[in-house]
Design an enzyme around this catalytic site. Structure first.
Site, short mmCIF file in Angstrom:
data_model
loop_
_atom_site.label_atom_id
_atom_site.label_comp_id
_atom_site.label_asym_id
_atom_site.label_seq_id
_atom_site.Cartn_x
_atom_site.Cartn_y
_atom_site.Cartn_z
N TYR A 175 0.88 -1.11 -0.06
CA TYR A 175 0.05 -0.04 0.10
C TYR A 175 0.92 1.21 0.17
CZ TYR A 175 -3.62 3.37 1.47
OH TYR A 175 -4.43 4.42 1.33
N LYS A 189 1.10 4.16 -3.15
CA LYS A 189 0.80 5.79 -2.94
C LYS A 189 2.14 6.27 -3.21
CE LYS A 189 -3.53 5.07 -1.72
NZ LYS A 189 -4.45 5.71 -2.61
#
Length: 244
Positions: A150, A154
């Site tokens: 994750y 990002k």
């Protein structure tokens, strides 16, 4: 008046921050045309029932060609909010290929895919006040336990945002991103209600709390609107000071 007669496409609109964006636009701004895109039809139908004026689009963003086809049908939009995102949390030693692909498919590839289609249409129709806002995360800059993929996705999204800003700026399309910390949506409340989990993160936030959905929406709509007309290629944290 800032979004009057604007067509705004919001991805991941079925729940969480995306739903909050749609609700704000429908309740606070007059004569705005909202297009809500999500994978889950039931969420879209609930949203449509509450706000009949919106247009809904169901598509799986992991399907590159279907996504391009459905977004192309929409015609020109003035503002794109790339909000759709997914987090699959695994310890670093347990990360598997399917999870990696799923997270990057939604958090990075889908943003590039949709933004290509939308930006080309913006340029073709010479849209004035065009803006793209990508919803990133403070995880792009800070390591979080079990968030390796994750965090990486990002960070990649913020890099994509800068490249988009560099190349789309000459076409008068502004591109920025927002970096929230934990947001207390319904899902956020479920995931972070355990003090043993939330405590260590909260201890690093000088304001001592997580973000409310409406606080993130405020910044997203600021970047989407004319009051940020000279703000371009930046990432704005909405984190209560977490990153400091």
């Amino acid at each position: 008046m800032e979004f009057q007669n604007k067509r705004i496409l919001v991805t991941g609109a079925g729940q969480g921050i995306g739903r909050a964006i749609v609700e704000r636009l429908c309740t606070q701004y007059e004569e705005v045309q909202v297009i809500a895109l999500s994978k889950t039809l039931s969420n879209l139908e609930l949203l449509k029932h509450k706000y009949p004026q919106i247009q809904i689009v169901q598509v799986d963003l992991q399907d590159w060609e279907s996504t391009r086809r459905e977004v192309s049908k929409l015609g020109p939009v003035d503002i794109l909010i790339n909000n759709a995102g997914v987090a699959i949390l695994q310890p670093f030693l347990d990360i598997d290929e399917n999870s990696f692909n799923s997270v990057f498919d939604i958090n990075v590839k889908a943003v590039i895919n949709i933004s290509q289609v939308v930006a080309k249409c913006m340029i073709q129709h010479n849209i004035q006040g065009a803006a793209i806002v990508n919803v990133s995360s403070v995880a792009s800059k800070a390591a979080l336990t079990h968030h390796t993929v994750y965090c990486a996705s990002k960070a990649a999204l913020d890099s994509v945002t800068r490249s988009m800003a560099l190349e789309l700026g000459p076409h008068n399309i502004r591109v920025n991103s927002v970096q929230p910390t934990v947001v207390m949506t319904q899902m956020g409340q479920m995931a972070w209600s355990d003090p043993s989990k939330s405590g260590p993160v909260l201890s690093k936030i000088p304001l001592g709390r997580f973000s409310k959905p409406e606080e993130v929406v405020d910044v997203i709509l600021y970047l989407a609107g004319p009051k940020s007309s000279m703000v371009h290629g930046v990432h704005i944290p909405v984190d209560g000071g977490f990153l400091i």
